[in-house]
Structure formats: C-alpha cells, structure tokens
Design an enzyme around this catalytic site. Sequence first.
Site, mmCIF file in Angstrom:
data_model
loop_
_atom_site.group_PDB
_atom_site.id
_atom_site.type_symbol
_atom_site.label_atom_id
_atom_site.label_comp_id
_atom_site.label_asym_id
_atom_site.label_seq_id
_atom_site.Cartn_x
_atom_site.Cartn_y
_atom_site.Cartn_z
ATOM 1 N N CYS A 1 -60.550 6.674 -10.384
ATOM 2 C CA CYS A 1 -59.616 6.693 -11.523
ATOM 3 C C CYS A 1 -59.236 5.242 -11.825
ATOM 4 O O CYS A 1 -59.935 4.314 -11.399
ATOM 5 C CB CYS A 1 -58.402 7.578 -11.233
ATOM 6 S SG CYS A 1 -57.367 7.035 -9.857
ATOM 7 N N ASN B 1 -56.155 4.248 -8.585
ATOM 8 C CA ASN B 1 -56.396 4.785 -7.240
ATOM 9 C C ASN B 1 -55.094 5.087 -6.484
ATOM 10 O O ASN B 1 -55.025 4.966 -5.261
ATOM 11 C CB ASN B 1 -57.297 3.837 -6.414
ATOM 12 C CG ASN B 1 -57.851 4.452 -5.130
ATOM 13 O OD1 ASN B 1 -58.084 3.757 -4.149
ATOM 14 N ND2 ASN B 1 -58.076 5.754 -5.114
ATOM 15 N N CYS C 1 -52.975 7.872 -8.041
ATOM 16 C CA CYS C 1 -52.555 9.218 -8.478
ATOM 17 C C CYS C 1 -53.722 10.205 -8.417
ATOM 18 O O CYS C 1 -53.797 11.045 -7.521
ATOM 19 C CB CYS C 1 -51.983 9.185 -9.896
ATOM 20 S SG CYS C 1 -50.488 8.186 -10.061
ATOM 21 N N ARG C 2 -54.642 10.113 -9.388
ATOM 22 C CA ARG C 2 -55.650 11.162 -9.539
ATOM 23 C C ARG C 2 -56.739 11.128 -8.472
ATOM 24 O O ARG C 2 -57.040 12.163 -7.857
ATOM 25 C CB ARG C 2 -56.279 11.078 -10.939
ATOM 26 C CG ARG C 2 -55.324 11.448 -12.049
ATOM 27 C CD ARG C 2 -55.855 11.036 -13.409
ATOM 28 N NE ARG C 2 -55.910 9.577 -13.535
ATOM 29 C CZ ARG C 2 -56.420 8.917 -14.553
ATOM 30 N NH1 ARG C 2 -56.975 9.602 -15.543
ATOM 31 N NH2 ARG C 2 -56.395 7.608 -14.588
ATOM 32 N N SER C 3 -57.371 9.940 -8.265
ATOM 33 C CA SER C 3 -58.518 9.951 -7.338
ATOM 34 C C SER C 3 -58.109 10.159 -5.874
ATOM 35 O O SER C 3 -58.838 10.851 -5.147
ATOM 36 C CB SER C 3 -59.410 8.717 -7.521
ATOM 37 O OG SER C 3 -58.734 7.524 -7.258
ATOM 38 N N ASP D 1 -54.013 11.184 -17.210
ATOM 39 C CA ASP D 1 -53.307 10.194 -16.394
ATOM 40 C C ASP D 1 -51.827 10.591 -16.286
ATOM 41 O O ASP D 1 -51.129 10.634 -17.303
ATOM 42 C CB ASP D 1 -53.468 8.832 -17.081
ATOM 43 C CG ASP D 1 -52.814 7.716 -16.299
ATOM 44 O OD1 ASP D 1 -52.082 8.004 -15.332
ATOM 45 O OD2 ASP D 1 -53.043 6.551 -16.671
#
Length: 160
Positions: A7, A10, A12-14, A124
């Site tokens: 993401c 690095n 939050c999402r990934s 995001d």
Amino acid sequence: MRILFVCLGNICRSPTAEAVLRTLAARDAPELAIEVDSAGTAAYHVGEPPDPRARQAAARRGYDLMALRARIVEPVDFERFDLVLAMDRENLRVLRGSAPTSAHERLRLFLEFAPEAGPEDVPDPYYGGPNGFEEVLDLVEAAARGLLAHLRQRTRAVTI
Ligand code: 4NP
C-alpha cells in the site's frame, strides 16, 4: 509461495492484509506453506508500527499487528516474491513503474481475488473515520479467502 502486500504507507492496509492472510493461511491452508510480508511505496512511516486504529480494529477480529514495522518496497522484492499484491490501482501503477518487465506478471491487484466484493481498490482509511478500518478488514478478509482458494486450486492442478 511468497506473497508481498503493498500500500502507500505500510501502516494501515498492507499490514492488515499481511496479518489476515498469515492467520487464515496457517489455520486453513498450512499445506501451502505461504510466507507473507508487506511494504509501502512511500517512505513517510518507515520503521513505525501499524496505525493504532488498524491495530485495534484487527485485534477485535483476532489478528495481531503488534510486531510489524513499516518498510518501503525494494528492488529485491520483485525477485523474492511470487506475487506482489497492490491494495489499489495507484500503488499498482507505481509498482509497474519500478519493477523490471520480467516481474510484471507477478504484480496484481489484491481485490482481483474478491470479485464479488465490488470495488477494485481497498480504500485508504488513513484520513477517514473508524468505519474505514472495518471496511478494509471486510475487503481484506474476502480477498484473502479468495486468494487461498485460487492457490489451492493452482497447487492441485500442478500436483495432478
Ligand atoms: P496505508 O495508509 O497506505 O494503508 O498504510 C496510509 C498511511 C499513511 C498515509 C497515507 C495512507 N500518509 O499520508 O501518511
């Protein structure tokens, strides 16, 4: 099988995808021997633990992000990983710009593995409210299950 989630930051999402896939793979598909990592395309948060909002939302569903630390995508990642899964189209575009052509077939959008979920991008959540983190988890769990089903099928096809 080595899988890298990517993401922007690095945090939050990934890292959420990393922890979810690691947990589901160990529980539901240990025979696949999947190794998981995550990285960002931007360096803003290198060395930091995941965002506390991501950590708490994931913990409520049984995923532990505590030990993870943000890092940036490096050229060697395009050799080490069998699949490099971008959390959105913008990060996929950045990856395509930096990966050698020989690695392009390994670059994919993570939500390709959850076509029934609807969106192509994991939104995001950084500047939004707490609902954003729940939405990330819903999409990531669906795509992780889809990815495991895809990998199981592929392994079976190779074995037969
Ligand atoms: P991520 O979220 O890409 O899911 O880790 C973000 C984290 C940080 C920023 C943007 C998105 N930021 O602008 O600092």
